[in-house]
Design an enzyme around this catalytic site. Structure first.
Site, PDB file in Angstrom:
ATOM      1  N   HIS A  78       0.748  -1.269   0.081  1.00 15.15           N
ATOM      2  CA  HIS A  78      -0.019   0.104  -0.037  1.00 15.15           C
ATOM      3  C   HIS A  78       0.885   1.427   0.008  1.00 15.15           C
ATOM      4  CE1 HIS A  78      -3.303  -2.721   0.609  1.00 15.15           C
ATOM      5  NE2 HIS A  78      -2.614  -3.340   1.630  1.00 15.15           N
ATOM      6  N   GLU A 110      -2.587   0.240   8.046  1.00 16.19           N
ATOM      7  CA  GLU A 110      -1.729  -0.578   7.611  1.00 16.19           C
ATOM      8  C   GLU A 110      -0.131  -0.360   6.695  1.00 16.19           C
ATOM      9  OE1 GLU A 110      -1.256  -4.526   4.452  1.00 16.19           O
ATOM     10  OE2 GLU A 110      -3.377  -3.602   4.754  1.00 16.19           O
ATOM     11  N   HIS A 150       3.010  -6.855   4.377  1.00 15.39           N
ATOM     12  CA  HIS A 150       1.627  -6.671   4.828  1.00 15.39           C
ATOM     13  C   HIS A 150       1.270  -6.998   6.177  1.00 15.39           C
ATOM     14  CE1 HIS A 150       0.363  -5.555   0.803  1.00 15.39           C
ATOM     15  NE2 HIS A 150       1.239  -6.167   0.486  1.00 15.39           N
ATOM     16  N   GLU A 154       1.853 -11.836   5.703  1.00 15.65           N
ATOM     17  CA  GLU A 154       0.843 -10.956   6.481  1.00 15.65           C
ATOM     18  C   GLU A 154       1.454 -11.280   7.838  1.00 15.65           C
ATOM     19  OE1 GLU A 154      -1.654  -9.004   5.628  1.00 15.65           O
ATOM     20  OE2 GLU A 154      -2.220  -9.652   3.672  1.00 15.65           O
TER      21      GLU A 154
END
Length: 810
Positions: free
Chosen positions: A643, A657, A710, A775
């Site tokens: 992102h 995030e 992430h 993640e």
């Protein structure tokens, strides 16, 4: 006269041949007793001269000349030459062709020798003399001179021919010529002989004529043609036409005309003409006849003073040839072609004067050497010498030396081929060298097959003297006596092998000889620095102390590595790492490092690294096992902070995030770099980067792996760490990377091991290098969120990524 001479010679030879054919039932004509009538003798023009003999009837290949007075056997007659056989000094039977001019029959020999004491000449002239005697008995010579043929070869001919013509005659005409003519008329009645049948009146006219003749004679000069072609011009100018020309050395009679020209009388088309010869074109003295040795194999006589001109005849290397000086680069010589004397030229570089005694040389027999009777390997071998024997000889030709050997108490001339000899250097020099072999031998002669006086160990200092291109001389003490020995140059070094240091890359032995089967003098542990000198490509020489004495030994070159050959590495501790005092896990531990520590070390061998640690303020050398660390040197890793910018990603508990992802990526980068990796970031700040651009960066980076970082949010109950991969590109490596990083991050952050699974995410699906999407935790789960809010866990996640990458590359 020539016809009569030919008839006489051939009648005698024919009678000899007839007698030979009648005796064939009793003996072969080649092996008759010397009293048989096929016996002939060979004589030249002057006493002591050698006579040419040819290999076959073509008369193109000359054999070594035959000595005057040699007894031979007549075999057959071919044109103007006779095939005969004789036995040379080495008892070898030789066959060859000799001109009939030089042959005298056994029956005529005694009379010829008696006649020859008064006028040195050839058998031909003896027979001509007899012919004249016959003519005088059968017919009275006319008062004017009987003409004689003058087609014989000039005095300097290699194949020498002689003529009854006076020396000054160029050619003789059948008509009476004026006294001053170049071509003089000759008579069987010399002027000084009083002819009894002719009376002269002492009249005044006769006295006046005699006086005129005397004056004319005093004005006449006897000269010789000094050019290859010496011209007689129609007027005293070199641009004038010419009456005729004479070859170099031709005898001429001329009269003074002016300071630059002589006048001469020549017969042209039956008429006496007055011509002119330039002073510069003649010489007052004929060039002295010389003898020389043919230096080249197939020494050529050329038709002109040019190596590009026609070759008239060739002679074997070592043959003795007769010639006269012509210029600084050429000699003049005469050869017989088809029975005609023809002038030719020999290059000065192709001859060596026989009276020139070359400097005596010394050398050694390269292998087993033969001394030959002639300059030919097919000739008789007079004597052999073993390899390494010292010989004395002199230069003879381009390819041969001459040498004198004693055979059955008699000295004989022989020849050695140059390729069979190793020459001594002109002046010996003393040199200091070092033994380059183990052992280095001193031989009794310059041959490795010879016995040895003694041996020296590698690197021993030696004093030698130059000898040949392959050998040195050395003086050694043997049983209290100094002896001259020989050392092969290939066995020594000009300089002592330089001392060097290297590290034992394994437990290393020093052997007594350069063989692992020899005695072990001493052993050293891996990692020890050893001092040595190079010996050869497989072994080093080293000195060890045994019982207080220095002893030379040998170390396998493969057991050592140069200190500068060690490669410095950067790596990461995959577990708690010990630095040991030696290459053994049972040795003492100098220091320990925790898991994930980045370390610097050097390569040693396939199991160990070396490292330097500081203990109590002092640097110590230690050893790290390769299984305990991994190096990322040379690896390129692409880190992707998910992102960013306008794309904030998931949000929960006040956390965004994109911020968590960037924080963890920025903490991972220096850890990977400290371990030796090159790191490429898709973003280092809060900016927006499209998914396609992230994949493009990875694909164009030349990187080894791609990791996208992430964090998650779902329903508040889901928790833990999960890692995704795609099977489109690098499926197996991507799965292996996913498991390594998943395990390491879970271990460092202490989260729930949620899963490793395939995920259809753009960045892993479109990236062509091994790639994963990590993640780390769930922002909406209370337990995970509590850790994600603390930067220490960001550091732990970064260390987990480092350890996972290290495990992947191990």
């Amino acid at each position: 006269m020539k016809k009569l001479y030919s008839v006489t010679v051939y009648m005698i030879i024919a009678m000899m041949m007839l007698q030979m054919t009648t005796m064939t039932a009793q003996a072969s004509p080649l092996h008759m007793d010397t009293n048989d009538s096929d016996t002939v003798y060979v004589y030249g023009e002057d006493e002591g001269n050698a006579i040419e003999i040819f290999e076959d009837a073509s008369l193109q290949v000359a054999l070594p000349a035959i000595e005057e007075g040699t007894e031979a056997k007549l075999v057959k007659i071919e044109d103007s030459h006779i095939l005969l056989t004789y036995v040379d000094d080495t008892k070898e039977e030789i066959s060859g062709y000799v001109h009939t001019d030089y042959i005298i029959s056994e029956l005529e020999l005694q009379e010829f020798l008696e006649w020859r004491t008064e006028a040195e000449s050839t058998p031909r002239e003896y027979y001509l003399h007899k012919d004249r005697m016959i003519e005088e008995e059968t017919s009275e010579a006319p008062e004017e001179a009987i003409e004689e043929e003058t087609s014989e070869a000039p005095e300097e001919a290699i194949e020498e021919e002689t003529s009854e013509a006076p020396e000054e005659a160029v050619e003789e005409e059948t008509s009476e010529a004026p006294e001053e003519a170049v071509e003089e008329e000759t008579s069987d009645t010399p002027e000084e002989v009083q002819e009894e049948d002719v009376t002269h009146e002492n009249s005044e006219s006769t006295k006046k004529e005699d006086e005129l003749l005397r004056v004319a004679e005093e004005q006449t000069h006897h000269v010789f043609a000094g050019k290859q072609l010496t011209y007689v011009y129609t007027s005293p100018s070199q641009s004038a036409s010419t009456f005729r020309s004479y070859s170099f050395g031709h005898s001429l009679k001329v009269r003074e005309y002016n300071d630059s020209w002589y006048e001469a009388t020549v017969r042209i088309n039956g008429i006496w003409e007055t011509g002119y010869i330039a002073h510069d074109d003649v010489e007052f003295e004929r060039a002295a006849q010389l003898e020389g040795v043919a230096k080249q194999n197939r020494t050529a006589v050329y038709s002109d003073v040019s190596r590009n001109s026609t070759i008239l005849r060739s002679y074997n290397e070592g043959q003795i040839l007769k010639y006269r000086p012509y210029s600084s680069e050429w000699f003049s010589a005469t050869v017989i072609l088809n029975g005609t004397a023809t002038q030719g030229f020999i290059h000065a570089d192709d001859l060596r004067p026989v009276d020139e005694v070359p400097e005596q040389l010394e050398g050694y027999a390269k292998d087993r050497v033969s001394i030959y009777s002639q300059t030919s390997r097919t000739s008789t071998v007079l004597r052999n010498y073993d390899e390494g024997q010292m010989l004395k000889f002199r230069p003879y030709t381009e390819n041969w030396y001459s040498a004198v050997v004693r055979i059955n108490g008699e000295w004989k001339d022989g020849f050695i081929h140059k390729s069979d000899i190793v020459l001594l250097t002109d002046a010996q020099e003393e040199r200091n060298v070092f033994a380059g072999k183990q052992p280095t031998n001193v031989y009794t002669s310059p041959s490795k097959s010879a016995t040895t006086y003694r041996s020296y160990t590698f690197n021993h200092a030696l004093k030698v003297r130059t000898l040949t291109s392959n050998w040195y001389q050395a003086t050694v003490m043997i049983n209290g006596k100094w002896e001259t020995g020989y050392i092969a140059k290939s066995d020594v070094m000009d300089e002592r092998s330089p001392q060097q240091q290297q590290i034992a890359q394994r437990n290393t032995a020093v052997y007594g000889e350069p063989s692992r089967n020899s005695e072990v003098l001493r052993s050293y542990n891996a990692g020890q620095v050893l001092t040595y000198r190079p010996f050869n490509s497989s072994w080093h020489s080293a000195t060890v102390i045994l019982n207080g004495r220095a002893v030379q030994g040998f170390i396998p070159a493969g057991d050592l590595i140069p200190t500068n050959a060690q490669e410095t590495k950067h790596g990461v501790a995959l577990q708690n790492v010990n630095v040991y005092t030696s290459t053994s896990r049972n040795s003492s531990v100098l220091r320990s490092y925790s898991t994930g520590s980045t370390l610097k070390f050097k390569t040693l061998n396939s199991e160990w690294y070396t490292a330097t640690v500081r203990i109590d303020g002092e640097w110590k050398n230690g050893f790290i096992h390769r299984n305990d660390v991994t190096s990322l040197d040379g690896k390129t890793i692409v880190l992707d902070a998910g992102h960013g910018g306008t794309d904030g990603g998931a949000r929960a508990g006040g956390m965004v995030e994109k911020d968590l992802n960037l924080s963890m990526a920025l903490r991972t980068k220096p850890l990977l770099e400290a371990a030796g990796a090159r790191v490429i970031m898709t973003r280092s700040t809060d900016v927006f980067v499209t998914l396609a651009d992230r994949a493009k960066v990875a694909n164009e980076s030349g990187g080894d792996i791609f990791i996208s970082i992430h964090n998650n949010a779902f329903d508040g109950r889901a928790n833990g760490t999960e890692t995704f991969y795609h099977t489109r590109h690098q499926s197996a490596n991507s799965q292996r990377l996913a498991h390594a990083v998943q395990n390491a991050v879970v271990g460092q952050v202490n989260t729930n091991y949620r899963r490793v699974a395939e995920g259809n995410f753009h960045v892993v699906r479109e990236t062509r290098i091994p790639s994963i999407l990590l993640e780390v935790g769930f922002m909406d789960h209370a337990g995970d969120a509590a850790k994600l809010r603390q930067t220490v866990y960001h550091d732990r996640a970064a260390r987990g990524i480092l350890l996972g990458v290290g495990e992947y590359f191990r």
